[in-house]
Motif scaffolding. Structure first.
Motif, short mmCIF file in Angstrom:
data_model
loop_
_atom_site.label_atom_id
_atom_site.label_comp_id
_atom_site.label_asym_id
_atom_site.label_seq_id
_atom_site.Cartn_x
_atom_site.Cartn_y
_atom_site.Cartn_z
N LEU A 116 -8.16 -2.57 9.82
CA LEU A 116 -6.97 -3.20 9.26
C LEU A 116 -7.27 -3.91 7.95
O LEU A 116 -6.50 -3.82 6.99
CB LEU A 116 -6.39 -4.19 10.28
N PHE A 117 -8.42 -4.58 7.87
CA PHE A 117 -8.75 -5.38 6.69
C PHE A 117 -9.39 -4.54 5.59
O PHE A 117 -9.50 -4.99 4.45
CB PHE A 117 -9.69 -6.52 7.10
N ALA A 118 -9.82 -3.33 5.93
CA ALA A 118 -10.44 -2.47 4.93
C ALA A 118 -9.40 -1.78 4.04
O ALA A 118 -9.74 -1.32 2.94
CB ALA A 118 -11.31 -1.41 5.60
N LEU A 119 -8.14 -1.69 4.50
CA LEU A 119 -7.14 -0.97 3.73
C LEU A 119 -6.90 -1.57 2.34
O LEU A 119 -6.89 -0.82 1.35
CB LEU A 119 -5.83 -0.89 4.51
N PRO A 120 -6.69 -2.89 2.19
CA PRO A 120 -6.52 -3.42 0.83
C PRO A 120 -7.73 -3.16 -0.08
O PRO A 120 -7.57 -2.95 -1.28
CB PRO A 120 -6.32 -4.93 1.06
N VAL A 121 -8.92 -3.14 0.52
CA VAL A 121 -10.12 -2.84 -0.27
C VAL A 121 -10.09 -1.40 -0.74
O VAL A 121 -10.41 -1.09 -1.90
CB VAL A 121 -11.38 -3.12 0.57
N ALA A 122 -9.69 -0.47 0.14
CA ALA A 122 -9.65 0.95 -0.23
C ALA A 122 -8.64 1.21 -1.34
O ALA A 122 -8.84 2.06 -2.20
CB ALA A 122 -9.32 1.78 1.00
N GLN A 173 -15.82 3.66 -5.31
CA GLN A 173 -16.33 2.31 -5.41
C GLN A 173 -15.90 1.44 -4.24
O GLN A 173 -16.61 0.51 -3.84
CB GLN A 173 -15.85 1.69 -6.73
N TRP A 174 -14.74 1.74 -3.65
CA TRP A 174 -14.26 0.89 -2.57
C TRP A 174 -15.17 0.93 -1.36
O TRP A 174 -15.24 -0.05 -0.59
CB TRP A 174 -12.84 1.28 -2.16
N LEU A 175 -15.92 2.04 -1.19
CA LEU A 175 -16.84 2.11 -0.07
C LEU A 175 -17.93 1.04 -0.18
O LEU A 175 -18.31 0.41 0.82
CB LEU A 175 -17.48 3.49 0.01
N VAL A 220 0.83 -1.20 0.00
CA VAL A 220 0.00 0.00 0.00
C VAL A 220 0.87 1.25 0.00
O VAL A 220 0.58 2.23 -0.71
CB VAL A 220 -0.94 -0.01 1.22
N SER A 221 1.95 1.23 0.76
CA SER A 221 2.83 2.39 0.82
C SER A 221 3.44 2.70 -0.53
O SER A 221 3.54 3.86 -0.94
CB SER A 221 3.93 2.15 1.86
N VAL A 222 3.85 1.66 -1.26
CA VAL A 222 4.42 1.87 -2.60
C VAL A 222 3.39 2.46 -3.54
O VAL A 222 3.67 3.37 -4.33
CB VAL A 222 4.98 0.54 -3.15
N ALA A 227 -3.51 3.02 9.87
CA ALA A 227 -4.56 3.96 10.28
C ALA A 227 -4.45 5.28 9.53
O ALA A 227 -5.47 5.86 9.13
CB ALA A 227 -4.47 4.19 11.79
N VAL A 228 -3.22 5.77 9.31
CA VAL A 228 -3.03 7.02 8.56
C VAL A 228 -3.50 6.85 7.12
O VAL A 228 -4.20 7.73 6.57
CB VAL A 228 -1.56 7.46 8.62
N PHE A 229 -3.14 5.76 6.48
CA PHE A 229 -3.59 5.52 5.11
C PHE A 229 -5.12 5.48 5.02
O PHE A 229 -5.72 6.05 4.12
CB PHE A 229 -3.00 4.21 4.58
N MET A 230 -5.75 4.79 5.99
CA MET A 230 -7.21 4.71 5.97
C MET A 230 -7.83 6.08 6.23
O MET A 230 -8.88 6.42 5.67
CB MET A 230 -7.69 3.70 7.01
N ARG A 231 -7.23 6.87 7.08
CA ARG A 231 -7.72 8.24 7.32
C ARG A 231 -7.68 9.06 6.03
O ARG A 231 -8.60 9.82 5.73
CB ARG A 231 -6.86 8.91 8.38
N ASP A 232 -6.63 8.87 5.26
CA ASP A 232 -6.50 9.62 4.01
C ASP A 232 -7.59 9.21 3.01
O ASP A 232 -8.20 10.07 2.36
CB ASP A 232 -5.11 9.38 3.41
N PHE A 233 -7.84 7.92 2.89
CA PHE A 233 -8.91 7.46 2.00
C PHE A 233 -10.28 7.91 2.50
O PHE A 233 -11.15 8.26 1.69
CB PHE A 233 -8.87 5.93 1.88
#
Length: 612
Positions: free
Chosen positions: A408-414, A375-377, A236-238, A354-360
């Protein structure tokens, strides 16, 4: 029994090869599932493969190191290298609860969740400096056995066993609940049935070899956890920042969150100094900016919470005995360094998630965003990670609710990654729950077998009896943990914090004073342990009933000054330290030489043979 020159030959030189093979197999399983997902193989089969495959490997590893030798069963033969002990300690301290619920806590409370990071790392530092080297020199298999032999008191041994069993049962219940919830997300079915399946898995994989089985299967589970966590976070970071270091790459994103979250409606929140508002178990919306300090946890509660977690981690009866499996005192110190590294990396990684999910999330609720909702929502809502009005054209922070244990599991979906990345994270979280539940089950079984059944007698039973009694208690503990999880489901994060507070209040003063204050007496130790436990339990109960203003997750630590004060006063009133106890303290403070517990057991065994 001396442990000196042959130390290097005691450690299996092929351990690195064995666990490299496991890591390769685990990675290959992930890649195969990823390939089959692109080939549109049945999704349920893919989920089942990534769930059952690792569990079968863990069980096979535990059964493959079966033993009937006392030293191997209770201390893994004292030949576990420092890096593996540290890896196991780091994963066991966090478990599935602090990995999964901790990610949600970072997501909802932001800065205030640093209480988990600071408290955990401080606990390992205290353990490394003040406890672990001396406990390793003593060499006892359990904390009650250590206190009992240190003060030559059977009563103290049994009392400490009864007190230590309570937080261990709380942790076991929390991890089984979290493991059952994660397994249900992965393969579906009944959560209660999956809890029973996990308890059966723990019993099968640890009964054969005790601490030896839980050590080597636990190292494999720890590898599975860190592989899943670091792989997904780095990917995700990349994608998001073009940098492969998620723990550092989210800095620019945090600077953007400071300004944009306030502009979109998240205002600064003021709480009273003793507030300790954990995100609830379930769906909640964001209420405070990520970087605002003390918006959910007050400054005084932050200090108390850090102290509660640190004291609980440093004297946890399911963690501290692990250092007795190290080949020597130097390795025990080094293992705590590795534990600090691994646990710190894991906590920094979940904070970056958590920071990545906050950004999304900010992107989804941004007022100037044009077009339909991302669409990820909708995909996350289908997986029950997020809840929102799907007919709305614009969302605010209050209209978008996240499940705390799904962040934690929602990040790959986002990010739009394949579903296999979600399954990989679920399997890693399940491994984290298993490693802590297994460590707790084996430690509690050893306490029941060694310190309750045999607690009122110093006569060492036969090696076969000791092993088989503890082996039977592993099954009993697993069943009791599953029954408690099913009969009294409670927020796992709250259970873990209760357990750490009770441990810190009841055991921390006695353990510290037993090493660093020679005048501590048997009466002082018994009074301190009992008073700390009663005061901590009473404070938690009063807080839950609403009659105590201190929040219950940190209320238990209020028993620590009661325990410390009573232990000091009782010891000063009746100084009665024996010459033998003082010689044990002097011997324990010398790093090298003979292991005290082994010497004491050999002395008792010789007396037994002389009488018969």
């Amino acid at each position: 029994m001396a442990f000196g020159a042959p130390r290097a030959r005691m450690v299996n030189p092929r351990l690195g090869t064995y666990f490299s093979i496991f890591a390769a197999l685990y990675t290959a399983l992930f890649l195969l599932v990823l390939i089959f997902e692109q080939l549109r193989l049945d999704d349920h089969l893919l989920r089942l493969a990534i769930f059952a495959g690792p569990i079968l490997i863990y069980g096979a590893m535990g059964l493959s190191v079966a033993t009937n030798e006392t030293l191997c069963f209770f201390a893994a033969g004292r030949r576990v290298p420092a890096a593996y002990t540290g890896l196991l300690l780091g994963a066991s301290a966090l478990g599935g609860t602090l990995i999964v619920a901790g990610t949600g806590m970072f997501f909802f409370t932001g800065f205030d969740a640093l209480v988990l990071l600071i408290g955990t790392l401080t606990g390992f530092v205290i353990m490394a400096i003040a406890l672990a080297p001396f406990y390793r020199k003593f060499g006892a298999f359990t904390v009650p056995s250590y206190l009992g032999r240190r003060f030559e008191s059977r009563t103290l041994r049994v009392v400490t066993a009864a007190v230590a069993a309570v937080p261990m049962l709380l942790v076991l219940s929390a991890e089984l609940q979290m493991g059952g919830s994660v397994a249900q997300r992965l393969v579906g079915g009944s959560e209660n049935g999956l809890i029973c399946l996990l308890a059966l898995t723990i019993a099968i994989s640890t009964m054969a070899g005790g601490t030896r089985s839980s050590t080597w299967s636990g190292v494999a589970q720890s590898i599975a956890l860190f592989l899943a966590l670091f792989t997904v976070a780095t990917t995700v970071s990349v994608i998001v920042t073009s940098l492969p270091i998620p723990q550092l790459a989210n800095g620019p994103m945090v600077r953007g969150l400071v300004r944009n979250e306030v502009n979109e409606g998240l205002q600064l929140v003021n709480v009273w100094p003793l507030a300790f508002q954990l995100p609830p178990d379930g769906f909640s919306s964001l209420t405070k900016p990520y970087t605002q300090p003390f918006g959910a946890i007050g400054p005084l509660a932050f200090i108390i919470g850090t102290f509660a977690i640190a004291t609980g981690i440093s004297t946890a009866p399911w963690l501290l005995p692990r250092v007795a499996a190290a080949p020597g005192v130097y390795e025990a110190r080094k293992s705590l360094g590795w534990a600090t590294v691994f646990s710190g990396l894991a906590l920094l990684t979940i904070s970056s998630v958590a920071v990545f999910m906050r950004d999304f999330t900010l992107d989804a609720v941004r007022a100037e965003r044009l077009g339909p909702l991302p669409q990820w929502l909708f995909q996350a809502a289908a997986n029950h990670f997020v809840a929102f009005d799907q007919a709305a054209t614009r969302l605010g922070f209050e209209g978008l609710k996240f499940d705390r244990d799904s962040v934690l599991f929602a990040l790959p979906v986002a990010v739009g990654l394949p579903s296999t990345f979600v399954y990989f994270l679920l399997a890693g979280a399940l491994a984290a729950a298993l490693v802590t539940a297994s460590a707790t089950s084996v430690s509690l079984a050893a306490v029941l077998g060694e310190d309750v059944v045999q607690g009122m007698s110093w006569e060492p039973p036969s090696a076969q009896n000791r092993v088989w009694v503890a082996r039977g208690f592993i099954a009993v503990v697993a069943i009791c943990g599953a029954a408690l999880s099913i009969a009294a489901p409670t927020d796992p994060l709250r259970l873990v914090l209760w357990a750490l507070s009770i441990t810190g209040a009841s055991l921390f003063p006695a353990m510290i004073l037993s090493i660093w204050w020679k005048r501590l007496t048997v009466g002082g130790a018994i009074a301190g342990v009992i008073a700390g436990f009663v005061a901590a339990s009473f404070a938690i109960l009063m807080s839950e009933m609403g009659t105590l203003s201190t929040p219950s997750p940190i209320a238990g630590i209020l028993g620590l000054p009661v325990s410390l004060g009573l232990a000091l006063m009782t010891s000063l009133m009746r100084p009665e330290a024996s010459r033998h106890a003082l010689s044990i303290v002097r011997d324990m403070r010398v790093p090298g030489g003979e292991i005290i517990y082994d010497r004491e057991m050999q002395r008792l065994q010789l007396r037994k043979h002389a009488r018969t």
